[in-house]
Design a protein around this motif. Structure first.
Motif, short mmCIF file in Angstrom:
data_model
loop_
_atom_site.label_atom_id
_atom_site.label_comp_id
_atom_site.label_asym_id
_atom_site.label_seq_id
_atom_site.Cartn_x
_atom_site.Cartn_y
_atom_site.Cartn_z
N ASP A 44 0.87 -1.18 0.00
CA ASP A 44 0.00 0.00 0.00
C ASP A 44 0.91 1.23 0.00
OD1 ASP A 44 -1.97 1.90 0.31
OD2 ASP A 44 -2.24 1.51 2.45
N ASP A 45 0.88 1.99 -1.09
CA ASP A 45 1.82 3.10 -1.22
C ASP A 45 1.58 4.19 -0.17
OD1 ASP A 45 -0.56 3.86 -2.42
OD2 ASP A 45 0.42 5.02 -3.99
N GLN A 46 0.33 4.46 0.18
CA GLN A 46 0.04 5.50 1.18
C GLN A 46 0.60 5.11 2.55
OE1 GLN A 46 -1.66 8.62 0.58
NE2 GLN A 46 -1.01 7.94 -1.44
N GLU A 47 0.41 3.87 2.94
CA GLU A 47 0.92 3.39 4.23
C GLU A 47 2.45 3.43 4.25
OE1 GLU A 47 0.84 1.92 8.05
OE2 GLU A 47 -0.92 2.36 6.86
N LEU A 48 3.06 3.02 3.17
CA LEU A 48 4.52 3.01 3.08
C LEU A 48 5.08 4.42 3.19
CD1 LEU A 48 7.11 1.41 2.59
CD2 LEU A 48 6.68 1.61 0.15
N MET A 49 4.50 5.36 2.47
CA MET A 49 4.98 6.75 2.52
C MET A 49 4.74 7.37 3.89
SD MET A 49 4.26 8.29 -1.27
CE MET A 49 2.72 7.49 -1.65
N ALA A 50 3.63 7.03 4.53
CA ALA A 50 3.35 7.55 5.87
C ALA A 50 4.41 7.05 6.85
CB ALA A 50 1.97 7.12 6.33
N ARG A 51 4.78 5.81 6.76
CA ARG A 51 5.80 5.27 7.66
C ARG A 51 7.17 5.90 7.41
NH1 ARG A 51 4.48 2.01 11.44
NH2 ARG A 51 2.57 0.84 11.22
N LEU A 52 7.51 6.09 6.16
CA LEU A 52 8.81 6.68 5.84
C LEU A 52 8.93 8.13 6.28
CD1 LEU A 52 9.47 5.14 2.34
CD2 LEU A 52 10.78 4.72 4.41
N THR A 53 7.81 8.85 6.26
CA THR A 53 7.85 10.26 6.64
C THR A 53 7.60 10.47 8.13
OG1 THR A 53 5.52 10.57 6.14
CG2 THR A 53 7.10 11.03 4.38
N GLY A 54 7.19 9.42 8.83
CA GLY A 54 6.90 9.56 10.25
C GLY A 54 5.49 10.04 10.52
N ASN A 55 4.67 10.17 9.49
CA ASN A 55 3.31 10.65 9.64
C ASN A 55 2.35 9.46 9.68
OD1 ASN A 55 0.92 11.96 9.65
ND2 ASN A 55 1.15 12.93 7.68
N TYR A 56 2.42 8.68 10.75
CA TYR A 56 1.55 7.52 10.84
C TYR A 56 0.79 7.48 12.15
CZ TYR A 56 5.68 5.81 13.29
OH TYR A 56 6.73 5.69 14.13
N ARG A 57 0.87 8.50 12.95
CA ARG A 57 0.11 8.55 14.20
C ARG A 57 -1.32 8.93 13.90
NH1 ARG A 57 4.68 11.30 17.98
NH2 ARG A 57 6.06 9.51 17.92
N ARG A 58 -2.23 8.38 14.62
CA ARG A 58 -3.64 8.56 14.32
C ARG A 58 -4.46 9.09 15.48
NH1 ARG A 58 -2.99 9.88 10.10
NH2 ARG A 58 -2.02 8.53 8.65
N GLY A 59 -3.83 9.67 16.50
CA GLY A 59 -4.60 10.34 17.54
C GLY A 59 -4.88 9.53 18.78
N ASN A 60 -4.42 8.30 18.86
CA ASN A 60 -4.69 7.51 20.05
C ASN A 60 -3.50 7.49 21.02
OD1 ASN A 60 -2.95 5.95 18.60
ND2 ASN A 60 -4.12 4.06 18.77
N GLU A 61 -2.53 8.36 20.81
CA GLU A 61 -1.35 8.35 21.66
C GLU A 61 -1.68 8.74 23.10
OE1 GLU A 61 -1.43 10.11 18.76
OE2 GLU A 61 -0.28 8.74 17.52
N ARG A 62 -2.58 9.67 23.28
CA ARG A 62 -2.94 10.10 24.63
C ARG A 62 -3.59 8.95 25.39
NH1 ARG A 62 -5.82 15.49 24.72
NH2 ARG A 62 -3.72 16.10 24.16
N GLN A 63 -4.47 8.21 24.73
CA GLN A 63 -5.10 7.06 25.38
C GLN A 63 -4.05 6.04 25.79
OE1 GLN A 63 -7.85 5.80 22.34
NE2 GLN A 63 -9.58 6.33 23.67
N ALA A 64 -3.11 5.76 24.93
CA ALA A 64 -2.08 4.77 25.24
C ALA A 64 -1.19 5.24 26.38
CB ALA A 64 -1.23 4.49 24.00
N ARG A 65 -0.89 6.53 26.43
CA ARG A 65 -0.05 7.06 27.50
C ARG A 65 -0.73 6.92 28.85
NH1 ARG A 65 1.46 12.35 25.77
NH2 ARG A 65 -0.62 12.97 26.39
N ASN A 66 -2.05 7.03 28.88
CA ASN A 66 -2.80 6.96 30.13
C ASN A 66 -3.19 5.54 30.54
OD1 ASN A 66 -2.68 9.73 30.39
ND2 ASN A 66 -4.57 10.04 29.27
N HIS A 67 -2.87 4.57 29.73
CA HIS A 67 -3.19 3.19 30.05
C HIS A 67 -2.38 2.75 31.29
CE1 HIS A 67 -3.44 -1.18 29.64
NE2 HIS A 67 -4.57 -0.95 29.00
#
Length: 73
Positions: A44-67
């Motif tokens: 999947d070219d979009q997924e690959l480019m997102a990973r290479l650029t570091g733009n793959y976070r989707r907004g659930n980081e705060r939830q994971a930090r508070n787990h």
């Protein structure tokens, strides 16, 4: 959860320039450019480019930090 979108790439000589919504995100050179061009055909070219650029976070980081298992880190 929607996947990444808005990425494009352009081959310029031996370099690959990856853009996100019209703005240059990264430039791949040498072996990384060759690997990218090989992988983009089979993945999947979009997924690959997102990973290479570091733009793959989707907004659930705060939830994971508070787990409970991540507290204190």
């Amino acid at each position: 959860m929607p996947g990444p979108d808005g990425f494009t790439y352009v081959v310029r000589g031996s370099d690959v320039v990856i853009s996100h919504h019209g703005r240059v995100a990264t430039t791949l050179r040498g072996g990384r450019a060759v690997d990218f061009l090989r992988d983009v055909e089979s993945a999947d070219d979009q997924e690959l480019m997102a990973r290479l650029t570091g733009n793959y976070r989707r907004g659930n980081e705060r939830q994971a930090r508070n787990h409970p298992r991540n507290r204190g880190r």
